[in-house]
Design a protein around this motif. Structure first.
Motif, PDB file in Angstrom:
ATOM      1  N   ALA A  87       0.840  -1.192   0.000  1.00 43.79           N
ATOM      2  CA  ALA A  87       0.000   0.000   0.000  1.00 43.79           C
ATOM      3  C   ALA A  87       0.876   1.243   0.000  1.00 43.79           C
ATOM      4  CB  ALA A  87      -0.911   0.016   1.223  1.00 43.79           C
ATOM      5  N   THR A  88       0.516   2.200  -0.866  1.00 47.39           N
ATOM      6  CA  THR A  88       1.176   3.501  -0.928  1.00 47.39           C
ATOM      7  C   THR A  88       0.126   4.551  -1.239  1.00 47.39           C
ATOM      8  OG1 THR A  88       1.683   3.200  -3.281  1.00 47.39           O
ATOM      9  CG2 THR A  88       3.428   2.620  -1.703  1.00 47.39           C
ATOM     10  N   ALA A  89       0.462   5.805  -0.956  1.00 55.01           N
ATOM     11  CA  ALA A  89      -0.440   6.909  -1.289  1.00 55.01           C
ATOM     12  C   ALA A  89       0.359   8.188  -1.418  1.00 55.01           C
ATOM     13  CB  ALA A  89      -1.508   7.072  -0.205  1.00 55.01           C
TER      14      ALA A  89
ATOM     15  N   ASP B  19      -2.425  13.365  -2.436  1.00 58.52           N
ATOM     16  CA  ASP B  19      -3.786  13.391  -2.963  1.00 58.52           C
ATOM     17  C   ASP B  19      -3.873  12.320  -4.053  1.00 58.52           C
ATOM     18  OD1 ASP B  19      -2.243  14.605  -4.919  1.00 58.52           O
ATOM     19  OD2 ASP B  19      -3.411  16.427  -5.025  1.00 58.52           O
TER      20      ASP B  19
ATOM     21  N   ARG C 141      -5.473   8.746  -5.685  1.00 55.84           N
ATOM     22  CA  ARG C 141      -5.914   7.433  -5.217  1.00 55.84           C
ATOM     23  C   ARG C 141      -4.884   6.772  -4.304  1.00 55.84           C
ATOM     24  NH1 ARG C 141      -7.263   8.500 -10.322  1.00 55.84           N
ATOM     25  NH2 ARG C 141      -9.385   8.111 -11.019  1.00 55.84           N
ATOM     26  N   VAL C 142      -5.382   5.975  -3.370  1.00 51.56           N
ATOM     27  CA  VAL C 142      -4.533   5.110  -2.551  1.00 51.56           C
ATOM     28  C   VAL C 142      -4.333   3.835  -3.359  1.00 51.56           C
ATOM     29  CG1 VAL C 142      -4.403   3.761  -0.425  1.00 51.56           C
ATOM     30  CG2 VAL C 142      -5.401   6.062  -0.383  1.00 51.56           C
ATOM     31  N   ASN C 143      -3.108   3.334  -3.410  1.00 56.20           N
ATOM     32  CA  ASN C 143      -2.844   2.106  -4.154  1.00 56.20           C
ATOM     33  C   ASN C 143      -2.661   0.945  -3.190  1.00 56.20           C
ATOM     34  OD1 ASN C 143      -2.282   0.683  -6.671  1.00 56.20           O
ATOM     35  ND2 ASN C 143      -0.261   0.412  -5.789  1.00 56.20           N
TER      36      ASN C 143
ATOM     37  N   GLU D 118       1.945   2.534  -9.878  1.00 50.64           N
ATOM     38  CA  GLU D 118       1.516   3.473  -8.839  1.00 50.64           C
ATOM     39  C   GLU D 118       2.529   3.623  -7.711  1.00 50.64           C
ATOM     40  OE1 GLU D 118      -1.387   5.205  -9.670  1.00 50.64           O
ATOM     41  OE2 GLU D 118      -0.854   3.985 -11.406  1.00 50.64           O
ATOM     42  N   THR D 119       3.121   2.527  -7.276  1.00 47.09           N
ATOM     43  CA  THR D 119       4.055   2.585  -6.146  1.00 47.09           C
ATOM     44  C   THR D 119       5.187   3.543  -6.435  1.00 47.09           C
ATOM     45  OG1 THR D 119       3.494   0.318  -5.519  1.00 47.09           O
ATOM     46  CG2 THR D 119       5.553   1.209  -4.649  1.00 47.09           C
TER      47      THR D 119
ATOM     48  N   HIS E  33       3.948   7.173  -6.280  1.00 46.35           N
ATOM     49  CA  HIS E  33       3.656   7.611  -4.915  1.00 46.35           C
ATOM     50  C   HIS E  33       4.928   7.867  -4.123  1.00 46.35           C
ATOM     51  CE1 HIS E  33      -0.623   5.707  -5.028  1.00 46.35           C
ATOM     52  NE2 HIS E  33      -0.516   6.795  -5.751  1.00 46.35           N
TER      53      HIS E  33
ATOM     54  N   ASP F 154      -3.167   8.751 -11.716  1.00 45.53           N
ATOM     55  CA  ASP F 154      -3.454  10.144 -11.360  1.00 45.53           C
ATOM     56  C   ASP F 154      -2.540  11.109 -12.118  1.00 45.53           C
ATOM     57  OD1 ASP F 154      -5.558   9.754  -9.435  1.00 45.53           O
ATOM     58  OD2 ASP F 154      -4.040   8.917  -8.093  1.00 45.53           O
TER      59      ASP F 154
END
Length: 188
Positions: free
Chosen positions: A25-27, A30, A32-34, A62-63, A66, A173
């Motif tokens: 999990a990463t974010a 602002d 989306r949270v992945n 995404e990681t 982020h 994003d």
């Protein structure tokens, strides 16, 4: 009852090494949270305070995006066997790309059988938390899927690098992922 640890105990290291699946999990600040499931032989415990994760080529990145914005990562391991346990590992991670000086050093932990190796994440553990997992169902592991590996083999390394340019340079994003361009990758 949840317990916190400043690093991974030997029992927690063994638990991680036994798992066939983990979640990342990463974010960013602002967007989306992945949260992604990961399998294969793609995670190594280097020592009680450090993990190394091999990220294989997929449709999203995404990681990496982020971590360029907010350097934090959570890994979750969950027992699906007789003995229930959930382990969350919290920390900061550094992205290592194929054109980085220490790529070969860290990739050696996984051998050379991953054509689709996209990034490595070197995670410094800040804390680890266990919880019961009593509500998690039991499942029997059958096998790892080979489709991702097979796809990478069909494309070959050059095809994978071209795929990165098309699909992995920005997140969903539209955040940059830090993927090097073809000229950087092929200048060695």
């Amino acid at each position: 009852m949840a317990r916190m640890f400043p690093q991974l105990t030997s029992a927690l290291q063994t638990f991680i090494e036994e798992q066939q699946l983990f979640f990342v999990a990463t974010a960013a600040e602002d967007g989306r949270v992945n949260l992604s499931p990961k399998g294969l032989d793609s995670l190594k415990v280097l020592h009680p305070g450090q993990l190394l994760w091999l990220n294989l080529t997929g449709s999203g990145n995404e990681t990496a995006a982020h971590l360029l914005r907010v350097n934090r990562m959570t890994l979750m391991f969950c027992s699906f066997t007789e003995q229930p346990l959930i382990l969350r590992v919290y920390g900061k991670a550094r992205t290592i790309h194929a054109n980085d000086a220490d790529w070969d050093k860290y990739l050696a932990h996984f051998g050379d059988h991953y054509t689709g190796a996209r990034q490595l994440y070197l995670m410094n553990v800040e804390s680890a938390q266990t919880s019961c997992g009593f509500a998690v169902p039991r499942y029997d592991f059958k096998e790892q899927r080979s489709r991702l590996l097979d796809s990478a083999e069909r494309r070959g390394r050059e095809g994978i690098e071209e795929y990165w340019q098309e699909k992995n340079r920005t997140s969903i994003d539209n955040f940059p992922t830090g993927m090097p361009g073809l000229e950087e990758l092929r200048s060695e």
